[in-house]
Structures are given as structure tokens and as C-alpha cells.
Scaffold this motif. Structure first.
Motif, PDB file in Angstrom:
ATOM      1  N   GLY A 279      24.496  -0.201  35.241  1.00 32.02           N
ATOM      2  CA  GLY A 279      23.457   0.465  35.290  1.00 32.02           C
ATOM      3  C   GLY A 279      22.332  -0.014  36.228  1.00 32.02           C
ATOM      4  N   GLY A 280      21.925  -1.237  35.869  1.00 29.38           N
ATOM      5  CA  GLY A 280      21.085  -1.872  36.948  1.00 29.38           C
ATOM      6  C   GLY A 280      21.535  -1.645  38.446  1.00 29.38           C
TER       7      GLY A 280
ATOM      8  N   ILE B  99      21.269   5.007  30.304  1.00 26.84           N
ATOM      9  CA  ILE B  99      20.054   4.644  29.753  1.00 26.84           C
ATOM     10  C   ILE B  99      19.503   3.476  30.558  1.00 26.84           C
ATOM     11  CG2 ILE B  99      18.845   3.694  27.756  1.00 26.84           C
ATOM     12  CD1 ILE B  99      20.820   5.229  26.127  1.00 26.84           C
ATOM     13  N   THR B 100      20.089   2.505  30.832  1.00 30.38           N
ATOM     14  CA  THR B 100      19.739   1.275  31.849  1.00 30.38           C
ATOM     15  C   THR B 100      19.042   1.941  33.150  1.00 30.38           C
ATOM     16  OG1 THR B 100      21.159  -0.199  30.761  1.00 30.38           O
ATOM     17  CG2 THR B 100      20.427  -0.716  32.965  1.00 30.38           C
TER      18      THR B 100
ATOM     19  N   ILE C 101      15.165   1.609  34.119  1.00 33.34           N
ATOM     20  CA  ILE C 101      14.857   0.831  35.271  1.00 33.34           C
ATOM     21  C   ILE C 101      13.948   1.604  36.355  1.00 33.34           C
ATOM     22  CG2 ILE C 101      15.677  -0.520  36.999  1.00 33.34           C
ATOM     23  CD1 ILE C 101      17.812  -1.745  35.328  1.00 33.34           C
ATOM     24  N   LEU C 102      14.398   2.838  36.618  1.00 33.60           N
ATOM     25  CA  LEU C 102      13.961   3.346  37.768  1.00 33.60           C
ATOM     26  C   LEU C 102      12.403   3.721  37.688  1.00 33.60           C
ATOM     27  CD1 LEU C 102      16.660   5.830  39.091  1.00 33.60           C
ATOM     28  CD2 LEU C 102      15.594   3.849  40.455  1.00 33.60           C
ATOM     29  N   GLN C 103      11.575   3.311  38.932  1.00 29.15           N
ATOM     30  CA  GLN C 103      10.147   3.469  38.881  1.00 29.15           C
ATOM     31  C   GLN C 103      10.035   4.295  40.220  1.00 29.15           C
ATOM     32  OE1 GLN C 103       7.960   2.506  36.258  1.00 29.15           O
ATOM     33  NE2 GLN C 103      10.016   2.416  35.276  1.00 29.15           N
ATOM     34  N   PRO C 104       8.689   4.834  40.284  1.00 25.40           N
ATOM     35  CA  PRO C 104       8.556   5.260  41.779  1.00 25.40           C
ATOM     36  C   PRO C 104       8.384   4.510  43.043  1.00 25.40           C
ATOM     37  CG  PRO C 104       7.066   6.150  40.191  1.00 25.40           C
ATOM     38  CD  PRO C 104       7.784   4.927  39.422  1.00 25.40           C
ATOM     39  N   TYR C 105       8.255   3.135  42.628  1.00 28.49           N
ATOM     40  CA  TYR C 105       7.967   2.479  43.712  1.00 28.49           C
ATOM     41  C   TYR C 105       9.222   1.277  43.865  1.00 28.49           C
ATOM     42  CZ  TYR C 105       3.646   4.434  43.243  1.00 28.49           C
ATOM     43  OH  TYR C 105       2.622   5.326  42.828  1.00 28.49           O
ATOM     44  N   THR C 106       9.521   0.896  45.075  1.00 28.85           N
ATOM     45  CA  THR C 106      10.621  -0.088  45.093  1.00 28.85           C
ATOM     46  C   THR C 106      10.437  -1.426  44.674  1.00 28.85           C
ATOM     47  OG1 THR C 106      11.282   0.944  47.376  1.00 28.85           O
ATOM     48  CG2 THR C 106      12.310  -1.267  46.828  1.00 28.85           C
ATOM     49  N   GLY C 107       9.231  -2.057  44.535  1.00 31.50           N
ATOM     50  CA  GLY C 107       8.996  -3.115  44.231  1.00 31.50           C
ATOM     51  C   GLY C 107       9.041  -2.884  42.594  1.00 31.50           C
ATOM     52  N   ALA C 108       8.510  -2.430  41.993  1.00 30.15           N
ATOM     53  CA  ALA C 108       8.270  -1.926  40.412  1.00 30.15           C
ATOM     54  C   ALA C 108       9.688  -1.856  40.095  1.00 30.15           C
ATOM     55  CB  ALA C 108       7.695  -0.819  40.144  1.00 30.15           C
ATOM     56  N   THR C 109      10.596  -1.136  40.908  1.00 24.55           N
ATOM     57  CA  THR C 109      12.087  -1.008  40.161  1.00 24.55           C
ATOM     58  C   THR C 109      12.840  -2.119  40.279  1.00 24.55           C
ATOM     59  OG1 THR C 109      12.023   1.270  40.860  1.00 24.55           O
ATOM     60  CG2 THR C 109      14.181   0.430  40.430  1.00 24.55           C
ATOM     61  N   VAL C 110      12.557  -2.992  41.403  1.00 26.14           N
ATOM     62  CA  VAL C 110      13.202  -4.260  41.565  1.00 26.14           C
ATOM     63  C   VAL C 110      12.921  -5.260  40.228  1.00 26.14           C
ATOM     64  CG1 VAL C 110      13.853  -6.388  42.902  1.00 26.14           C
ATOM     65  CG2 VAL C 110      13.624  -4.050  43.963  1.00 26.14           C
TER      66      VAL C 110
END
Length: 740
Positions: free
Chosen positions: A535-536, A437-438, A442-451
Motif C-alpha cells: 500500500g505504501g 487502507i494504507t 498515506i496519500l496527502q495533497p502534497y508530495t513531501g507530506a505524502t512521503v
């Protein structure tokens, strides 16, 4: 960059507060939707109440407002898809490695749903959470069906709560959104009044920084109104009046942008004891506008009718008289300043006229008789949408390609979920679904948003687990514990629009305590922290290794689009000279809106770039300058288009056409330089006369055609010079000190 500076910048990004209000009503609904099934399970042996809690909570989170039809469709899709996913994953969970493959396929499909829009993407993400939770607890036929029934019952309960028992009036979200526009405009006028009074450049710079949030508020209101009206075809009255108010807000915004540029160009008003009467009158008018705009916002937001707004008291003749009086008393304002203040008087009169429409329209919102459109922008019927087949198959055809960002993201989420499940099974971790679930959340299409989201999730989870441990140690009464869980759930969902870390910090103890209450295990907090960290780590590894989309690769193209949109505003402004003003207003307004949206997109990309940046802070400064001066360039061009004077003069049109060709060419080169991350070509002399053939007898066109017009061209040229310098510095910084 020193490590302590990098750490401080990272902490600021994690704690950044978004420009949104906490949604207390959404929080209360989510808490009620989630905890009523828990209470039912406490008093009666009803199976799968925990799944009803999950279904009810997620269905409430999926409700983003809008028309009843749109909200019912979103919540219904989540409820049905979630119930089916819960059954399928429960049955597949008995064979761990088969379940891993099924989970990969299911979550990839859910992630791919974003090709149908933001709402579909949100539903897909929430269904993925149900998949991850269900596959971790294998069940046979009857139990799996009961689990699906629980999710279905919870979702239906949330729908009944949101649509029937605790209904939202269809136009309420639109009224709130439109009122937010007028409040933002009122605050902008008040800030402009203060900037004019202080005469400091920093005050005007801060005004430009607020443009993005005002444009975002107008576009949010536009989207909310569109969502409601799609389900209410052919209606008149309230929807049309809200459309008039929204169009009016857009016109007011553009006029305020031009007025700010005009007042800044008029220069320092001088010490408070020697300021001109004209400048004082300008500030009095701005204060009156801000007060009246706040009143309009209050009336728009308050339903029930019976509201009356007094007429606007200010008249631009007082300002014109003050300008004339200053001139007679010795000319404390120079000729250039007087011409700019006269322009300001015309703009204030325009503000008054637009605001008059709002003052007359807002009190009639509860009337259902037909409404008139705002001047220059008649409301047109929406064109027929595409056929159902095209709406379904079109996005699939467009995105089933290796270049599709949506397909890459869907596969990345699916692989991360499968990896999380493999780790939990391989190491026999308790509550291993928290890992999956984590990673999915967390995962977003863009690297910056995911970080950024990953760091917020981890920090929020750690804080939330500490809070949960403290509550579990101090509170042992089940009813007292449920009361605290209710408060935590309410506050968590209410703060979701404000900061994702705060949402995680409050929702973590909510579900940890619910799990402990159901299982009797008082030692789940450390499991939550460990599984969240795993998960992170999986999510961050996935975004780094699987088709990474770093913002440093995306920002240049976003910035180039903003510069090209600014060039289009200049072209429209130049074309408007010599044309009928009413005929030229609509194309210029459309170009200005496009430029505002493009710059807002670039600013959002820049924020994601900051989140992923590990390089020197100095490398970010020229990018900030590019964004700021693109907005200032657009503001100066719009001021030029609205300036009074002999717009039909052939000499002025020739001068402006030559200026537009050269500045437009420079902007195109700047856009290409940004996209290619190269130094731009040298700037041309935008005021040099055109070369002429010897002996032709043709004289070069003059370059000074009146004080105000000349000053506006000089101001635009200065903005381009600053932009050129910023692009040059950015190219040098990218070569020597990459931002990431």
C-alpha cells in the motif's frame, strides 16, 4: 550529499515531535468506544460487532472538539455516511472489477470532500477507510444491512459517549487553547529574560524561531473560539471574556516581539559583575511578567470560579530611575543604548497594561454578565454567512477544473485505492484491504507530506507488528489481551497529535490483535507488514506519477507571499507615523498578523520540502535564512512603528516615506525573484538623498533624525541586506544543486 547524511535527515523527519500535547482523554474515549462493542460480542451473539468497533473508533477520531453542535454534526455525518458506504460497498464487493470501479468513484468523492474544509476532508478520509474495508468482504442483502447497522450503532455509541455520558464542556477546548497562548507568551518572556542576561545573538535568534509556534497557538485559539461561538449567537459573558483574553494575547505577542528586537539592538549587557542597573531591572520585569502570565494561564484553564489574582507588582518607574542612575554614575550605557532602554521601559509599561486586562478578566470567566473588549479592538458581531446554496455549490464550481489541487488529489486517491484493490484481487492476497487502507491513509495533497507520512506509516507498522507478535506469543488469555489492546488504543490515539509514526506503531497491534482475537489466526502480523509495504508503494507511486505537487514548486510562491506581507507591514508602519496611534494600531496589527500567518505557511511548506528533499543540504540553508530574516524584518519594523519620539515631524515623515519606497521596492523585487527562482536586482542605497533639480533651492531631506530612529532604520536595512544575500544564494543553489 553523502548517503549517511541523507539517511540521518530522513530519520529525524520521521521521528520529529510536533509541538502538541498528547491527548490522553481522546485516547481513553477512543479505546472505550472501540472495545465496548468487542466486549458485547464476547458475551452475546450480536452480529457485526467488529463493524460497530470500527464505526465507534473512527467516529471518536473524527471528534476534534468545539461546540456540541459542530461535534455532533461531524460525528453524525461520519456515522451516517459510513453506514451507507458500508452497505453499498458490501453489495458491490461480489463483482470484483465492478467493485473496483465503484470503489474508485466512492473514494474519489470522499477525497473531494476536502473542498468544504478540513473537517469535511477528515470525515471523507475516514469514510474511505470504511469503504475499503467493506468492499473487501462482499455480503448479501441482510448481511450488508447488518454491517451498516453495526457501523451506525458504533458511531451512535461514540456520539453518546462523547456528547452525553462523557461530555466536554463547550468552552473547555477554548479555555485550554487560550491558556496555551498565555503559557507560550510566558515562556517567550522567560527566554527573552535569559537572552538579555546572556547577551548572545543565538538566544535572540531562538526567540524568532518560536514566533511561528506562538502565532499558531493564537490562531488555533481563534479557530476554537469561532467554532464555539458560531453555535451560540448573541451570547454574552464567558465567550466575550475569552475573546478579550485572546485579543489581549495577540497584543502581548506583538509587544514582546518589539521588546526582543529593542533589547537585542541595545547590545551586550556586559559581564555579570558589571551589568547596568537598568538591564537588571528589565530582566526583573520580564521574570515578573512570565510568572504572572503563567498564573493567568492556570486560572483560564481551571474552571469552577473563586480564583483571585494579585495585582502586578512591577512599575516601569523603577527602570526609568535605573537608567537615570546609570547616566549619573558615568554613563556605562551609551546615549544610543539609553534611548533604547527608555523605549524598552515604554514597552514594558505596555506589557503591564495588557497583562492587567488579563489579570482582571481571567478570574471572571465563569461570570455570564457582559464583558468589555480589549483596548483598540472592540468585539464586532460576525457578518451573516453565505446562503446554504452558495455554501454547497460554490466550492464545487470553484474546484471542478483540471487546475484544482483538491480535484487532482481526489482522483489520485481514488485511483490508488482502485489499484490496491486490483492488486489484492489479482494476486489473491489475504487481508488485501490493508493495502487499500494504507494507500488511502498515506496519500496527502502534497508530495513531501505524502512521503513523510508514508515512511512514518511503514516504520510504525513494522514496529507495531513486532510488538503484536511479541504480545500474541506471550499473552493467551482473552481478557488479558483485551486489557493490553485497551492500553495500546489509548496510547495510540493520545499520541496522534505528536507523531503519526507513533500512532501507527501503537494502532497496528491494536487492530492486528483484535483481528486475531476474532478469527483465531495468530499469523496475521507478517500479512500486515507485507500489505502495508504494498500500500505504501502504491501511494508513493501515485504521488510521483499522478499530478505530482512537489514542494519545491510550491515553496517559492509561499515564500514570496511572506515577503509581500512583510512589505505591507512596512507600508502600514510608515503610514502610522504622523497619524493618531490608536487609529493606526488596527491596520498595523492586521498586517502583522497576515505576515505571521504567511511566514508560518512558508515554514510549513519548508518542512514538507525538507521531507521530500534529496539534494544537497547546502541548498536548504538560504531558504532557512529567508524564513528567519523575514520574521526578524517584521519584528524590526513593528519596533520602528512603536518607537517614541516626534512622530508628527515633517522631516521624519519624509525620511521614512523615502525609506519605505526604496525598501518596499526591494522587497517586491525579492518576492518576484523568489517566485521566479532568479537572482534579485542589486539593492538600492536606501539612505541616499532624493535627486533635486539644479537651482530649485530645495535641500535634500536629512538622513539622520535622532539616534533611536536612525538605528532602527539601519537595523531594518541590515535585515533587507541579509534577505537579499539569502535570495541570491538560493537562486544560485537552485541552478547548481536542486534541493529535490
Amino acid at each position: 550529499m553523502p548517503s549517511h547524511e541523507r539517511t540521518l535527515r530522513l530519520l529525524k523527519s520521521i521521528a520529529r515531535i510536533e509541538p502538541a500535547r498528547p491527548s490522553l482523554k481522546s485516547g481513553l474515549r477512543a479505546a472505550v468506544a472501540a472495545l465496548v462493542p468487542v466486549l458485547v460480542g464476547q458475551v452475546a451473539p450480536v452480529p457485526a460487532t467488529s463493524w460497530a468497533t470500527l464505526g465507534g473508533f473512527l467516529a471518536t477520531v473524527a471528534d476534534k472538539g468545539g461546540s456540541y453542535r459542530a461535534r455532533a454534526a461531524t460525528m453524525g455525518a461520519l456515522t451516517v455516511a459510513g453506514a451507507l458506504a458500508a452497505v453499498a460497498m458490501a453489495l458491490a464487493g461480489g463483482w470484483p472489477w465492478i467493485a473496483t470501479i465503484v470503489l474508485f468513484l466512492g473514494i474519489s468523492a470522499a477525497g473531494f470532500a476536502r473542498v468544504y474544509g478540513a473537517e469535511a476532508g477528515s470525515v471523507g478520509g475516514l469514510v474511505a477507510i470504511i469503504m475499503a474495508a467493506s468492499v473487501a468482504a462482499p455480503a448479501g442483502g441482510a448481511e450488508a444491512l447488518a454491517r451498516g447497522a453495526g457501523v451506525l450503532a458504533g458511531g451512535l455509541w461514540a456520539m453518546a459517549l462523547a456528547l452525553l455520558l462523557w461530555p466536554i464542556r463547550p468552552y473547555r477546548p477554548v479555555r485550554v487553547a487560550v491558556a496555551a497562548c498565555y503559557r507560550a507568551l510566558a515562556d517567550q518572556a522567560a527566554a527573552l529574560e535569559e537572552a538579555s542576561r546572556r547577551g548572545e545573538e543565538a538566544g535572540y535568534h531562538a526567540l524568532v524561531q518560536r514566533h511561528a509556534s506562538i502565532r499558531a497557538a493564537i490562531e488555533a485559539a481563534r479557530a476554537a473560539l469561532g467554532g464555539v461561538r458560531r453555535g451560540r449567537q448573541g451570547e454574552s459573558g464567558r465567550g466575550e471574556r475569552l475573546l478579550v483574553l485572546l485579543q489581549d494575547a495577540d497584543q502581548l505577542f506583538g509587544t514582546l516581539v518589539v521588546l526582543a528586537d529593542t533589547l537585542e539592538a541595545a547590545g551586550d549587557p556586559g559581564p555579570s559583575d558589571s551589568r547596568s542597573d537598568a538591564r537588571v531591572e528589565v530582566e526583573r520585569a520580564l521574570a515578573a511578567f512570565a510568572s504572572k502570565a503563567h498564573e493567568v494561564a492556570r486560572v483560564v484553564e481551571t474552571e469552577g470560579g473563586g480564583h483571585r489574582l494579585p495585582p502586578i507588582a512591577w512599575d516601569e518607574q523603577a527602570l526609568r530611575a535605573a537608567i537615570a542612575r546609570d547616566a549619573r554614575e558615568g554613563g556605562r550605557a551609551a546615549a544610543m543604548t539609553r534611548s533604547r532602554l527608555l523605549h524598552a521601559a515604554a514597552l514594558l509599561a505596555q506589557l503591564r497594561e495588557y497583562l492587567r486586562i488579563a489579570v482582571e478578566t481571567a478570574p471572571a470567566l465563569d461570570d455570564d454578565s457582559p464583558a468589555e473588549a480589549a483596548p483598540g479592538e472592540p468585539a464586532a458581531a460576525a457578518p451573516p454567512g453565505p446562503k446554504l446554496r452558495d455554501r454547497v455549490l460554490g466550492p464545487l464550481r470553484e474546484n471542478l477544473t483540471a487546475r484544482s489541487l483538491s480535484l487532482r488529489h481526489a482522483l489520485r486517491v481514488g485511483l490508488a485505492a482502485a489499484a490496491g484493490m486490483a492488486v489484492s484481487h489479482g494476486f489473491e492476497l489475504r487481508r488485501g484491504y490493508w493495502i487499500t487502507i494504507t494507500a488511502v491513509a498515506i496519500l496527502q495533497p502534497y508530495t513531501g507530506a505524502t512521503v513523510l507520512k508514508g515512511l512514518q506509516r511503514i516504520a510504525g507498522t513494522v514496529l507495531g507488528c513486532l510488538l503484536a507478535a511479541g504480545i500474541a506469543a506471550a499473552v493467551h488469555d482473552p481478557l488479558g489481551l483485551l486489557a493490553l489492546i485497551f492500553v495500546l488504543a489509548t496510547a495510540g490515539v493520545a499520541l496522534l497529535p505528536v507523531n503519526y509514526g507513533a500512532f501507527s506503531a501503537l494502532l497496528t497491534p491494536t487492530f492486528v490483535l483484535l483481528a486475531e482475537l476474532g478469527s483465531g489466526d495468530r499469523h496475521l502480523t507478517h500479512l500486515r507488514v507485507v500489505n502495508t509495504l504494498i500500500g505504501g508503494a502504491i501511494a508513493l507511486a501515485a504521488i510521483a506519477l499522478l499530478w505530482p505537487s512537489p514542494e519545491r514548486d510550491r515553496f517559492p510562491e509561499q515564500m514570496a507571499q511572506a515577503l509581500r506581507a512583510a512589505r505591507e507591514v512596512l507600508a502600514r508602519a510608515a503610514a502610522s507615523h504622523g497619524s493618531e496611534r490608536e487609529a493606526a494600531e488596527a491596520p498595523l496589527a492586521a498586517a502583522r498578523r497576515d505576515a505571521g500567518l504567511a511566514t508560518s505557511n512558508a515554514e510549513a511548506s519548508f518542512q514538507r520540502l525538507v521531507a521530500e528533499s534529496r539534494g544537497a543540504a547546502e541548498a536548504l540553508e538560504p531558504l532557512m535564512a529567508e524564513l528567519t530574516y523575514t520574521r526578524r524584518f517584521v519584528a524590526s519594523v513593528v519596533a520602528l512603528a512603536s518607537s517614541p519620539g516626534p512622530t508628527a515631524s515633517p522631516s521624519r515623515r519624509e525620511e521614512l516615506a523615502r525609506f519605505e519606497r526604496r525598501v518596499g521596492g526591494a522587497l517586491e523585487d525579492l518576492a518576484a525573484a523568489v517566485a521566479e527562482q532568479r537572482p534579485p536586482a542589486p539593492l538600492p542605497d536606501v539612505f541616499a538623498p532624493e535627486p533635486t533639480d539644479e537651482g530649485s533651492g530645495v535641500e535634500p531631506a536629512p538622513t539622520t533624525l535622532g539616534t533611536l530612529f536612525e538605528a532602527q532604520l539601519l537595523r531594518i536595512a541590515r535585515q533587507v541586506t541579509v534577505l537579499h544575500a539569502a535570495v541570491s544564494r538560493a537562486a544560485l543553489a537552485a541552478r547548481e544543486r536542486p534541493v529535490a
